[in-house]
Design an enzyme around this catalytic site. Structure first.
Site, mmCIF file in Angstrom:
data_model
loop_
_atom_site.group_PDB
_atom_site.id
_atom_site.type_symbol
_atom_site.label_atom_id
_atom_site.label_comp_id
_atom_site.label_asym_id
_atom_site.label_seq_id
_atom_site.Cartn_x
_atom_site.Cartn_y
_atom_site.Cartn_z
ATOM 1 N N VAL A 1 -0.259 -6.594 8.455
ATOM 2 C CA VAL A 1 -1.450 -7.309 8.948
ATOM 3 C C VAL A 1 -2.632 -7.190 7.982
ATOM 4 O O VAL A 1 -3.185 -8.188 7.519
ATOM 5 C CB VAL A 1 -1.842 -6.801 10.361
ATOM 6 C CG1 VAL A 1 -3.160 -7.420 10.804
ATOM 7 C CG2 VAL A 1 -0.744 -7.144 11.364
ATOM 8 N N CYS B 1 2.625 -3.649 3.859
ATOM 9 C CA CYS B 1 1.852 -2.471 4.285
ATOM 10 C C CYS B 1 2.506 -1.952 5.563
ATOM 11 O O CYS B 1 3.671 -2.269 5.820
ATOM 12 C CB CYS B 1 0.359 -2.783 4.429
ATOM 13 S SG CYS B 1 -0.124 -3.877 5.776
ATOM 14 N N GLY B 2 1.812 -1.168 6.355
ATOM 15 C CA GLY B 2 2.446 -0.598 7.537
ATOM 16 C C GLY B 2 2.877 -1.660 8.531
ATOM 17 O O GLY B 2 4.001 -1.656 9.033
ATOM 18 N N THR B 3 1.979 -2.582 8.813
ATOM 19 C CA THR B 3 2.275 -3.673 9.750
ATOM 20 C C THR B 3 2.367 -5.030 9.066
ATOM 21 O O THR B 3 2.803 -6.000 9.697
ATOM 22 C CB THR B 3 1.151 -3.786 10.800
ATOM 23 O OG1 THR B 3 -0.087 -4.008 10.090
ATOM 24 C CG2 THR B 3 1.031 -2.526 11.644
ATOM 25 N N ARG C 1 3.924 -35.079 7.643
ATOM 26 C CA ARG C 1 2.844 -34.814 8.599
ATOM 27 C C ARG C 1 2.229 -33.432 8.393
ATOM 28 O O ARG C 1 1.063 -33.199 8.742
ATOM 29 C CB ARG C 1 3.338 -34.970 10.040
ATOM 30 C CG ARG C 1 4.302 -33.904 10.518
ATOM 31 C CD ARG C 1 4.821 -34.209 11.918
ATOM 32 N NE ARG C 1 5.522 -33.094 12.522
ATOM 33 C CZ ARG C 1 6.790 -32.760 12.258
ATOM 34 N NH1 ARG C 1 7.485 -33.459 11.380
ATOM 35 N NH2 ARG C 1 7.359 -31.730 12.874
ATOM 36 N N HIS C 2 3.023 -32.518 7.805
ATOM 37 C CA HIS C 2 2.508 -31.160 7.594
ATOM 38 C C HIS C 2 1.505 -31.102 6.445
ATOM 39 O O HIS C 2 0.638 -30.228 6.409
ATOM 40 C CB HIS C 2 3.662 -30.198 7.322
ATOM 41 C CG HIS C 2 4.683 -30.209 8.420
ATOM 42 N ND1 HIS C 2 4.394 -29.803 9.703
ATOM 43 C CD2 HIS C 2 5.978 -30.610 8.435
ATOM 44 C CE1 HIS C 2 5.472 -29.940 10.463
ATOM 45 N NE2 HIS C 2 6.443 -30.434 9.709
ATOM 46 N N HIS D 1 6.516 -25.768 7.159
ATOM 47 C CA HIS D 1 5.393 -26.460 7.813
ATOM 48 C C HIS D 1 4.032 -26.101 7.241
ATOM 49 O O HIS D 1 3.128 -26.934 7.236
ATOM 50 C CB HIS D 1 5.382 -26.152 9.317
ATOM 51 C CG HIS D 1 6.533 -26.779 10.054
ATOM 52 N ND1 HIS D 1 6.587 -26.836 11.436
ATOM 53 C CD2 HIS D 1 7.676 -27.364 9.610
ATOM 54 C CE1 HIS D 1 7.723 -27.439 11.803
ATOM 55 N NE2 HIS D 1 8.402 -27.759 10.714
ATOM 56 N N ARG E 1 6.554 -0.431 8.810
ATOM 57 C CA ARG E 1 6.674 0.317 10.071
ATOM 58 C C ARG E 1 7.214 -0.571 11.188
ATOM 59 O O ARG E 1 7.399 -0.111 12.307
ATOM 60 C CB ARG E 1 5.303 0.876 10.482
ATOM 61 C CG ARG E 1 4.833 2.036 9.620
ATOM 62 C CD ARG E 1 3.402 2.417 9.959
ATOM 63 N NE ARG E 1 3.020 3.662 9.293
ATOM 64 C CZ ARG E 1 1.760 4.018 9.072
ATOM 65 N NH1 ARG E 1 0.759 3.245 9.459
ATOM 66 N NH2 ARG E 1 1.490 5.156 8.463
ATOM 67 N N ARG F 1 -2.044 -31.409 7.592
ATOM 68 C CA ARG F 1 -2.547 -30.209 8.280
ATOM 69 C C ARG F 1 -2.889 -29.104 7.280
ATOM 70 O O ARG F 1 -3.876 -28.376 7.446
ATOM 71 C CB ARG F 1 -1.518 -29.726 9.300
ATOM 72 C CG ARG F 1 -1.375 -30.727 10.442
ATOM 73 C CD ARG F 1 -0.154 -30.510 11.268
ATOM 74 N NE ARG F 1 -0.013 -31.571 12.255
ATOM 75 C CZ ARG F 1 1.124 -31.894 12.847
ATOM 76 N NH1 ARG F 1 2.231 -31.233 12.564
ATOM 77 N NH2 ARG F 1 1.172 -32.878 13.714
ATOM 78 N N ASP G 1 0.880 -1.169 0.000
ATOM 79 C CA ASP G 1 0.000 0.000 0.000
ATOM 80 C C ASP G 1 0.919 1.221 0.000
ATOM 81 O O ASP G 1 2.138 1.091 -0.221
ATOM 82 C CB ASP G 1 -1.008 -0.047 1.162
ATOM 83 C CG ASP G 1 -0.348 0.157 2.531
ATOM 84 O OD1 ASP G 1 0.896 0.222 2.605
ATOM 85 O OD2 ASP G 1 -1.096 0.242 3.530
ATOM 86 N N HIS G 2 0.361 2.405 0.225
ATOM 87 C CA HIS G 2 1.189 3.621 0.179
ATOM 88 C C HIS G 2 2.243 3.632 1.289
ATOM 89 O O HIS G 2 3.316 4.195 1.121
ATOM 90 C CB HIS G 2 0.297 4.870 0.270
ATOM 91 C CG HIS G 2 -0.614 4.877 1.461
ATOM 92 N ND1 HIS G 2 -1.701 4.025 1.558
ATOM 93 C CD2 HIS G 2 -0.604 5.602 2.608
ATOM 94 C CE1 HIS G 2 -2.321 4.247 2.712
ATOM 95 N NE2 HIS G 2 -1.670 5.194 3.375
HETATM 96 C C1 RB5 Z 1 -2.374 2.378 6.638
HETATM 97 O O1 RB5 Z 1 -2.484 3.517 7.440
HETATM 98 C C2 RB5 Z 1 -2.176 1.157 7.513
HETATM 99 O O2 RB5 Z 1 -3.353 0.884 8.200
HETATM 100 C C3 RB5 Z 1 -1.741 -0.040 6.676
HETATM 101 O O3 RB5 Z 1 -0.544 0.239 6.035
HETATM 102 C C4 RB5 Z 1 -1.513 -1.326 7.440
HETATM 103 O O4 RB5 Z 1 -0.667 -1.147 8.505
HETATM 104 C C5 RB5 Z 1 -2.731 -2.082 7.772
HETATM 105 O O5 RB5 Z 1 -2.697 -3.211 8.301
#
Ligand code: RB5
Length: 149
Positions: A69, A65-67, A132-133, A98, A109, A136, A8-9
């Site tokens: 996640v 992305c930032g995290t 075994r993996h 696995h 970040r 799963r 992402d940005h």
């Molecule tokens: C964008 O602000 C931020 O939410 C995104 O990069 C990311 O960390 C989401 O999981």
């Protein structure tokens, strides 16, 4: 290998460094964007690379992305995707051995460029161990059959 990559940005600044590193390691890279720093939405890019992986247009995917996640959660909504968000090389390696992960995500970040490269190297250098993996991972696919229609 042919690797599809997107961000992402927030992940945009790290992306070219990872592309160069992948090329140094001898991989072919397809950059699915974004190409400019305007604010964007990570689900679009998670979905895009996930589709390229399940359609076998690329061998594996990398998302930033930032995290890591949001973009990995988005990719994991595509049937056949096993995306892992990593901030250490050990998890990256084990996730391939696995869990046969087919997308690696990390947060710009969270990890610096050198740690990100170590994570990428560990992940791409590992192989699914099967055995075994495999059962799963097949159970994960069964869950998808039940809930991802
Ligand atoms: C964008 O602000 C931020 O939410 C995104 O990069 C990311 O960390 C989401 O999981």
């Amino acid at each position: 290998m042919k690797i599809g990559i997107a961000s992402d940005h927030v992940g945009l600044e790290l992306k070219p460094l990872i592309i160069s590193y992948l090329e140094e390691l001898g991989h072919e890279v397809v950059d699915y964007g974004p190409q400019s720093p305007e604010r964007t939405d990570y689900p679009s890019y998670g979905k895009l690379v996930a589709e390229k992986v399940v359609r076998k247009e690329v061998d594996d995917g990398i998302l930033i992305c930032g995290t890591g996640v949001g973009i990995s959660i988005s990719a994991n909504k595509v049937k056949g995707i096993r995306a892992v968000v990593c901030s250490d090389p050990y998890t990256a390696e084990l996730s391939k051995q696995h869990n046969n992960t087919n997308i690696l995500a990390f947060g710009s970040r969270v990890v610096g460029s050198e740690l990100a490269k170590m994570i990428v190297k560990a992940w791409l250098g590992a192989e699914f161990e099967g055995g075994r993996h495999a059962n799963r991972v097949a159970m994960i696919a069964d869950i998808e059959e039940q809930y991802l229609c």
